[in-house]
Design a protein around this motif. Structure first.
Motif, PDB file in Angstrom:
ATOM      1  N   GLY A 117       0.841  -1.185   0.000  1.00 39.45           N
ATOM      2  CA  GLY A 117       0.000   0.000   0.000  1.00 39.45           C
ATOM      3  C   GLY A 117       0.881   1.242   0.000  1.00 39.45           C
ATOM      4  N   ILE A 118       0.565   2.202  -0.858  1.00 39.55           N
ATOM      5  CA  ILE A 118       1.357   3.433  -0.977  1.00 39.55           C
ATOM      6  C   ILE A 118       0.414   4.615  -0.785  1.00 39.55           C
ATOM      7  N   LEU A 119       0.729   5.472   0.181  1.00 37.29           N
ATOM      8  CA  LEU A 119      -0.099   6.633   0.483  1.00 37.29           C
ATOM      9  C   LEU A 119       0.678   7.894   0.146  1.00 37.29           C
ATOM     10  N   VAL A 120       0.238   8.602  -0.888  1.00 37.07           N
ATOM     11  CA  VAL A 120       0.911   9.824  -1.316  1.00 37.07           C
ATOM     12  C   VAL A 120      -0.057  11.011  -1.198  1.00 37.07           C
ATOM     13  N   ARG A 121       0.432  12.188  -1.528  1.00 34.50           N
ATOM     14  CA  ARG A 121      -0.351  13.406  -1.347  1.00 34.50           C
ATOM     15  C   ARG A 121      -1.719  13.321  -2.021  1.00 34.50           C
ATOM     16  N   ASP A 122      -1.759  12.777  -3.235  1.00 29.18           N
ATOM     17  CA  ASP A 122      -2.989  12.819  -4.022  1.00 29.18           C
ATOM     18  C   ASP A 122      -3.885  11.596  -3.858  1.00 29.18           C
ATOM     19  N   GLY A 123      -3.416  10.572  -3.157  1.00 25.57           N
ATOM     20  CA  GLY A 123      -4.277   9.407  -3.009  1.00 25.57           C
ATOM     21  C   GLY A 123      -3.533   8.182  -2.525  1.00 25.57           C
ATOM     22  N   ILE A 124      -4.149   7.037  -2.743  1.00 27.42           N
ATOM     23  CA  ILE A 124      -3.603   5.772  -2.251  1.00 27.42           C
ATOM     24  C   ILE A 124      -3.593   4.745  -3.376  1.00 27.42           C
ATOM     25  N   VAL A 125      -2.559   3.922  -3.389  1.00 29.50           N
ATOM     26  CA  VAL A 125      -2.420   2.794  -4.311  1.00 29.50           C
ATOM     27  C   VAL A 125      -2.291   1.526  -3.485  1.00 29.50           C
ATOM     28  N   MET A 126      -3.058   0.500  -3.838  1.00 28.46           N
ATOM     29  CA  MET A 126      -2.910  -0.801  -3.198  1.00 28.46           C
ATOM     30  C   MET A 126      -2.791  -1.869  -4.281  1.00 28.46           C
ATOM     31  N   ILE A 127      -1.846  -2.792  -4.077  1.00 22.47           N
ATOM     32  CA  ILE A 127      -1.581  -3.862  -5.038  1.00 22.47           C
ATOM     33  C   ILE A 127      -1.411  -5.166  -4.260  1.00 22.47           C
ATOM     34  N   ALA A 128      -1.966  -6.243  -4.785  1.00 24.76           N
ATOM     35  CA  ALA A 128      -1.807  -7.556  -4.150  1.00 24.76           C
ATOM     36  C   ALA A 128      -1.660  -8.619  -5.226  1.00 24.76           C
ATOM     37  N   ASP A 129      -0.816  -9.599  -4.952  1.00 23.02           N
ATOM     38  CA  ASP A 129      -0.735 -10.740  -5.857  1.00 23.02           C
ATOM     39  C   ASP A 129      -1.877 -11.700  -5.531  1.00 23.02           C
ATOM     40  N   THR A 130      -1.960 -12.812  -6.248  1.00 22.45           N
ATOM     41  CA  THR A 130      -3.077 -13.743  -6.068  1.00 22.45           C
ATOM     42  C   THR A 130      -2.615 -15.188  -5.865  1.00 22.45           C
ATOM     43  N   ARG A 131      -1.315 -15.403  -5.684  1.00 26.27           N
ATOM     44  CA  ARG A 131      -0.824 -16.779  -5.600  1.00 26.27           C
ATOM     45  C   ARG A 131      -0.900 -17.300  -4.170  1.00 26.27           C
ATOM     46  N   THR A 132      -1.389 -18.491  -4.028  1.00 23.75           N
ATOM     47  CA  THR A 132      -1.312 -19.212  -2.757  1.00 23.75           C
ATOM     48  C   THR A 132      -0.741 -20.588  -3.052  1.00 23.75           C
ATOM     49  N   ASN A 133      -0.013 -21.114  -2.091  1.00 23.26           N
ATOM     50  CA  ASN A 133       0.517 -22.460  -2.295  1.00 23.26           C
ATOM     51  C   ASN A 133       0.621 -23.200  -0.976  1.00 23.26           C
ATOM     52  N   ALA A 134       0.346 -24.493  -1.073  1.00 19.08           N
ATOM     53  CA  ALA A 134       0.518 -25.391   0.063  1.00 19.08           C
ATOM     54  C   ALA A 134       1.505 -26.475  -0.355  1.00 19.08           C
ATOM     55  N   GLY A 135       2.603 -26.048  -0.965  1.00 22.68           N
ATOM     56  CA  GLY A 135       3.587 -26.969  -1.511  1.00 22.68           C
ATOM     57  C   GLY A 135       3.795 -26.689  -2.987  1.00 22.68           C
TER      58      GLY A 135
ATOM     59  N   MET B 153       8.661 -10.933  -7.810  1.00 23.45           N
ATOM     60  CA  MET B 153       8.331 -12.156  -8.535  1.00 23.45           C
ATOM     61  C   MET B 153       9.553 -12.779  -9.200  1.00 23.45           C
ATOM     62  N   ARG B 154      10.537 -11.954  -9.574  1.00 25.79           N
ATOM     63  CA  ARG B 154      11.759 -12.497 -10.164  1.00 25.79           C
ATOM     64  C   ARG B 154      12.595 -13.265  -9.147  1.00 25.79           C
ATOM     65  N   SER B 155      12.432 -12.935  -7.874  1.00 24.05           N
ATOM     66  CA  SER B 155      13.273 -13.533  -6.833  1.00 24.05           C
ATOM     67  C   SER B 155      12.549 -14.551  -5.969  1.00 24.05           C
ATOM     68  N   ASN B 156      11.220 -14.613  -6.074  1.00 23.81           N
ATOM     69  CA  ASN B 156      10.476 -15.523  -5.202  1.00 23.81           C
ATOM     70  C   ASN B 156       9.274 -16.085  -5.953  1.00 23.81           C
ATOM     71  N   LEU B 157       9.292 -17.392  -6.184  1.00 24.53           N
ATOM     72  CA  LEU B 157       8.234 -18.035  -6.957  1.00 24.53           C
ATOM     73  C   LEU B 157       6.925 -18.146  -6.193  1.00 24.53           C
ATOM     74  N   SER B 158       6.931 -17.858  -4.894  1.00 30.89           N
ATOM     75  CA  SER B 158       5.692 -17.956  -4.122  1.00 30.89           C
ATOM     76  C   SER B 158       4.810 -16.721  -4.285  1.00 30.89           C
ATOM     77  N   VAL B 159       5.306 -15.730  -5.027  1.00 33.10           N
ATOM     78  CA  VAL B 159       4.511 -14.539  -5.356  1.00 33.10           C
ATOM     79  C   VAL B 159       4.262 -14.568  -6.856  1.00 33.10           C
ATOM     80  N   GLY B 160       2.997 -14.417  -7.267  1.00 35.66           N
ATOM     81  CA  GLY B 160       2.720 -14.547  -8.691  1.00 35.66           C
ATOM     82  C   GLY B 160       1.460 -13.838  -9.133  1.00 35.66           C
ATOM     83  N   MET B 161       1.316 -13.737 -10.438  1.00 34.62           N
ATOM     84  CA  MET B 161       0.191 -13.061 -11.072  1.00 34.62           C
ATOM     85  C   MET B 161      -1.020 -13.985 -11.126  1.00 34.62           C
ATOM     86  N   PRO B 162      -2.195 -13.382 -11.388  1.00 34.36           N
ATOM     87  CA  PRO B 162      -2.502 -11.979 -11.668  1.00 34.36           C
ATOM     88  C   PRO B 162      -2.283 -11.076 -10.456  1.00 34.36           C
TER      89      PRO B 162
END
Length: 247
Positions: free
Chosen positions: A6-24, A186-195
């Motif tokens: 989450g990024i909070l700047v003068r003009d507003g807020i940006v929030m971004i989240a990945d969608t990957r989950t893994n149990a192995g 995402m380039r350094s950790n495969l447990s984070v991924g798109m969309p």
């Protein structure tokens, strides 16, 4: 694992989240982790989650159904919270309530009560705010000095945020730098991924200016990845070689 920012700047807020989950390594799924609660023009709130998926989903369900106020009997939800601070307190109550009911069983199964949330948004007449919630139900708030918060696998994406984001950053520059932060992660950790799910809220609008899911082959994001890689290569080649010699 996941990554949310989450990024909070003068003009507003940006929030971004990945969608990957893994149990192995052989059990990878896609789940939305950025959830928006909105009454356009009156309030907009977003909750991004990291940690044990069953626990974060249960907290969100408690917030949707409402927590009973023992004094008034009222069902307290995010949508009827009078302030952002009290809304954050309600998330903390939901976390603690879940820990009380599920904690003993999890402990018996040797499963850690592991979750965290980013909570951001604005209620009409209030200021725009961004909080980070911990697994004990306590929280901290984003400030001008450190205008971003991260949860999950955050270490790979932190350096670019440290160098490029200030409170006075342009709102869509903040989105761009946030996406670069996700590319680095995402380039350094495969447990984070798109969309990737993205949300942009302009200060005092109390509605989403942008709510968009970035799919793996989305042209802008692919172009951003290529340009960032090329810029890094050009930057390190432009720096003089170290002058150190054996003496």
């Amino acid at each position: 694992m996941t990554y949310c920012c989450g990024i909070l700047v003068r003009d507003g807020i940006v929030m971004i989240a990945d969608t990957r989950t893994n149990a192995g390594l052989d059990n990878i799924s896609t789940f939305r982790k950025l959830h928006v609660f909105s009454n356009p023009g009156e309030r907009i709130m977003a909750v991004a989650s990291a940690g044990n998926l069953s626990l974060t989903q249960s907290v969100l369900s408690l917030l949707n159904e409402g927590l009973e106020n023992p004094e008034t009997g009222e069902r307290e939800t995010l949508m009827n919270a009078p302030t952002m601070f009290q809304a954050a307190q309600r998330i903390g109550r939901a976390i603690r309530a879940l820990a009380h009911t599920e904690g003993p069983a999890l402990e018996a199964a040797d499963v850690k009560f592991d979750l965290s949330f980013l909570f951001g948004g604005q209620i009409k007449g209030e200021r725009l705010r961004l909080f980070m919630m911990y697994s004990a139900g306590n929280f901290i708030e984003c400030t001008r000095d450190t205008p971003y918060l991260q949860i999950g696998e955050h270490k790979y994406g932190k350096p670019v945020l440290d160098r490029a984001i200030t409170h006075d950053s342009d709102l869509y520059d903040a989105l761009k730098v946030g996406l670069i932060s996700f590319d680095s992660t995402m380039r350094s950790n495969l447990s984070v991924g798109m969309p990737l799910d993205t949300l942009v809220v302009r200060r005092d609008a109390c509605t989403a200016e942008l709510s968009y899911r970035i799919e793996p082959e989305e042209p802008y994001f692919q172009d951003l990845r290529r340009r960032w890689s090329a810029a890094l290569r050009a930057a390190h080649l432009d720096i003089p070689r170290p002058p150190y010699l054996d003496r």
